[in-house]
Design a protein around this motif. Structure first.
Motif, PDB file in Angstrom:
ATOM      1  N   LEU A  66       0.648  -1.215  -0.013  1.00 51.18           N
ATOM      2  CA  LEU A  66       0.022  -0.003   0.003  1.00 51.18           C
ATOM      3  C   LEU A  66       0.933   1.283  -0.104  1.00 51.18           C
ATOM      4  O   LEU A  66       1.999   1.292   0.624  1.00 51.18           O
ATOM      5  CB  LEU A  66      -0.999  -0.002   1.104  1.00 51.18           C
ATOM      6  CG  LEU A  66      -2.084  -1.032   1.326  1.00 51.18           C
ATOM      7  CD1 LEU A  66      -2.865  -0.959   2.515  1.00 51.18           C
ATOM      8  CD2 LEU A  66      -2.870  -1.011   0.111  1.00 51.18           C
ATOM      9  N   HIS A  67       0.455   2.270  -0.831  1.00 51.67           N
ATOM     10  CA  HIS A  67       1.110   3.320  -0.695  1.00 51.67           C
ATOM     11  C   HIS A  67       0.707   4.361   0.205  1.00 51.67           C
ATOM     12  O   HIS A  67      -0.435   4.524   0.403  1.00 51.67           O
ATOM     13  CB  HIS A  67       0.892   4.192  -2.144  1.00 51.67           C
ATOM     14  CG  HIS A  67       1.911   3.475  -3.274  1.00 51.67           C
ATOM     15  ND1 HIS A  67       3.009   3.859  -3.761  1.00 51.67           N
ATOM     16  CD2 HIS A  67       1.727   2.467  -4.010  1.00 51.67           C
ATOM     17  CE1 HIS A  67       3.334   3.130  -4.648  1.00 51.67           C
ATOM     18  NE2 HIS A  67       2.500   2.340  -4.841  1.00 51.67           N
ATOM     19  N   ILE A  68       1.641   4.876   1.049  1.00 47.63           N
ATOM     20  CA  ILE A  68       1.319   5.709   2.343  1.00 47.63           C
ATOM     21  C   ILE A  68       2.226   7.066   2.320  1.00 47.63           C
ATOM     22  O   ILE A  68       3.220   7.137   1.680  1.00 47.63           O
ATOM     23  CB  ILE A  68       1.498   4.762   3.652  1.00 47.63           C
ATOM     24  CG1 ILE A  68       3.026   4.133   3.814  1.00 47.63           C
ATOM     25  CG2 ILE A  68       0.477   3.723   3.568  1.00 47.63           C
ATOM     26  CD1 ILE A  68       3.215   3.552   5.070  1.00 47.63           C
ATOM     27  N   ALA A  69       1.786   7.911   3.110  1.00 50.71           N
ATOM     28  CA  ALA A  69       2.397   9.117   3.292  1.00 50.71           C
ATOM     29  C   ALA A  69       1.934   9.880   4.593  1.00 50.71           C
ATOM     30  O   ALA A  69       0.641   9.553   4.908  1.00 50.71           O
ATOM     31  CB  ALA A  69       2.281  10.211   2.011  1.00 50.71           C
ATOM     32  N   SER A  70       2.789  10.788   5.190  1.00 53.42           N
ATOM     33  CA  SER A  70       2.420  11.810   6.249  1.00 53.42           C
ATOM     34  C   SER A  70       3.129  12.982   5.920  1.00 53.42           C
ATOM     35  O   SER A  70       4.497  12.982   5.743  1.00 53.42           O
ATOM     36  CB  SER A  70       2.868  11.008   7.698  1.00 53.42           C
ATOM     37  OG  SER A  70       2.879  11.947   8.536  1.00 53.42           O
ATOM     38  N   LYS A  71       2.430  13.850   5.879  1.00 53.57           N
ATOM     39  CA  LYS A  71       2.850  15.174   5.960  1.00 53.57           C
ATOM     40  C   LYS A  71       3.329  15.766   7.013  1.00 53.57           C
ATOM     41  O   LYS A  71       4.292  16.640   6.863  1.00 53.57           O
ATOM     42  CB  LYS A  71       1.750  16.256   5.336  1.00 53.57           C
ATOM     43  CG  LYS A  71       1.275  15.945   3.682  1.00 53.57           C
ATOM     44  CD  LYS A  71       0.147  16.925   3.338  1.00 53.57           C
ATOM     45  CE  LYS A  71      -0.136  16.811   1.890  1.00 53.57           C
ATOM     46  NZ  LYS A  71      -1.096  17.806   1.594  1.00 53.57           N
ATOM     47  N   GLU A  72       2.825  15.224   8.226  1.00 48.56           N
ATOM     48  CA  GLU A  72       3.541  15.605   9.496  1.00 48.56           C
ATOM     49  C   GLU A  72       4.938  15.141   9.638  1.00 48.56           C
ATOM     50  O   GLU A  72       5.855  15.908  10.009  1.00 48.56           O
ATOM     51  CB  GLU A  72       2.688  15.056  10.748  1.00 48.56           C
ATOM     52  CG  GLU A  72       3.415  15.382  12.025  1.00 48.56           C
ATOM     53  CD  GLU A  72       2.681  14.521  13.215  1.00 48.56           C
ATOM     54  OE1 GLU A  72       3.145  14.668  14.208  1.00 48.56           O
ATOM     55  OE2 GLU A  72       1.891  13.725  12.856  1.00 48.56           O
ATOM     56  N   LEU A  73       5.311  13.909   9.163  1.00 46.49           N
ATOM     57  CA  LEU A  73       6.717  13.268   9.061  1.00 46.49           C
ATOM     58  C   LEU A  73       7.463  13.843   8.109  1.00 46.49           C
ATOM     59  O   LEU A  73       8.632  13.798   8.148  1.00 46.49           O
ATOM     60  CB  LEU A  73       6.607  11.693   9.257  1.00 46.49           C
ATOM     61  CG  LEU A  73       5.703  11.306  10.518  1.00 46.49           C
ATOM     62  CD1 LEU A  73       5.575   9.760  10.674  1.00 46.49           C
ATOM     63  CD2 LEU A  73       6.582  11.599  11.925  1.00 46.49           C
ATOM     64  N   GLY A  74       6.648  14.095   7.012  1.00 48.74           N
ATOM     65  CA  GLY A  74       7.299  14.426   5.737  1.00 48.74           C
ATOM     66  C   GLY A  74       7.847  13.029   5.062  1.00 48.74           C
ATOM     67  O   GLY A  74       9.176  12.945   4.480  1.00 48.74           O
ATOM     68  N   LEU A  75       7.345  12.218   5.126  1.00 46.53           N
ATOM     69  CA  LEU A  75       7.675  10.690   4.837  1.00 46.53           C
ATOM     70  C   LEU A  75       6.773  10.198   3.933  1.00 46.53           C
ATOM     71  O   LEU A  75       5.551  10.304   3.986  1.00 46.53           O
ATOM     72  CB  LEU A  75       7.940   9.860   5.683  1.00 46.53           C
ATOM     73  CG  LEU A  75       9.166  10.205   7.137  1.00 46.53           C
ATOM     74  CD1 LEU A  75       9.253   9.257   8.159  1.00 46.53           C
ATOM     75  CD2 LEU A  75      10.505  10.393   6.155  1.00 46.53           C
TER      76      LEU A  75
END
Length: 223
Positions: A66-75
């Motif tokens: 699954l493609h995942i992301a977090s703008k808080e972590l920048g990852l």
């Protein structure tokens, strides 16, 4: 919040916990080299990272890659596996277009070896959980690490401590990436297992100047 242009690879957080210099060599200087350990890890993930493979074991559904992301972590990154556990409530649960009802995501990260003396594997798992939480507006209290060498799964609590460590690592990664400066080589007992040892040359930390390093290594080999 980080922008899309500032996002870094989530998988790098494990490299960063192992050694900031190793992470910088890979993600700033684009250096890479394989050894026996990395080759075994690649083989393991060839069998795991299949986005079209969905396994149903009883009521549990396993989604791959699954493609995942977090703008808080920048990852951003791709999960090994996320198990969907059935739930009687919509609280901290999601829906899936192919499966009726409510499901609680449970991230599972696969590793080739065994558990480590530090939290490098746990931080990578926590980063995945935090990405999923941000994407779906839920809370994920647990995940799992599966170690192929010992065929053992460990349940990991995504604790406040682990979340804090993960955030700190992400901030440091962004600071180093933005500066473009390589962290110094710090000799550790696990340097011998690093595939980038010959590129990193941690032995240089013992040498006051280049001529000392040459006398200690190169000229001894010649003689």
């Amino acid at each position: 919040m980080y922008t899309e242009d500032e996002m870094l690879m989530l998988s790098g957080i494990q490299h960063f916990m192992f050694c900031p210099r190793q992470w910088a060599l890979i993600h700033i200087e684009q250096q890479w080299a394989d050894n026996k350990l990395t080759a075994e890890g690649n083989i393991l993930h060839q069998n795991v990272d299949n986005p079209f493979y969905r396994q149903k074991n009883g009521d549990v559904i396993t989604l791959r890659s699954l493609h995942i992301a977090s703008k808080e972590l920048g990852l951003y990154g791709i999960t090994d596996a996320v198990e969907l556990l059935p739930s009687d409530s919509e609280e901290d649960a999601i829906t899936h277009q192919r499966y009726k009802g409510y499901w609680k995501p449970y991230p599972v990260e696969y590793k080739r070896g065994h558990s480590k003396p530090d939290e490098r594997d746990e931080v990578q798992l926590a980063a995945q959980a935090m990405c999923l939480e941000e994407m779906y507006g839920i809370n994920i209290p647990f995940g799992a690490l599966y170690y192929d060498e010992v065929k053992h799964r460990e349940t990991i609590a995504i604790s406040d401590h682990l979340r804090k460590t993960t955030r700190q690592c992400a901030v440091q990664m962004h600071d180093i990436f933005k500066s473009g400066k390589m962290p110094p080589a710090i000799k550790k007992h696990h340097c011998k297992n690093c595939s980038l040892k010959d590129i990193c040359m941690p032995e240089m930390t013992d040498c006051i100047k280049v001529s000392t390093y040459l006398n200690k290594n190169l000229y001894e080999d010649i003689t």
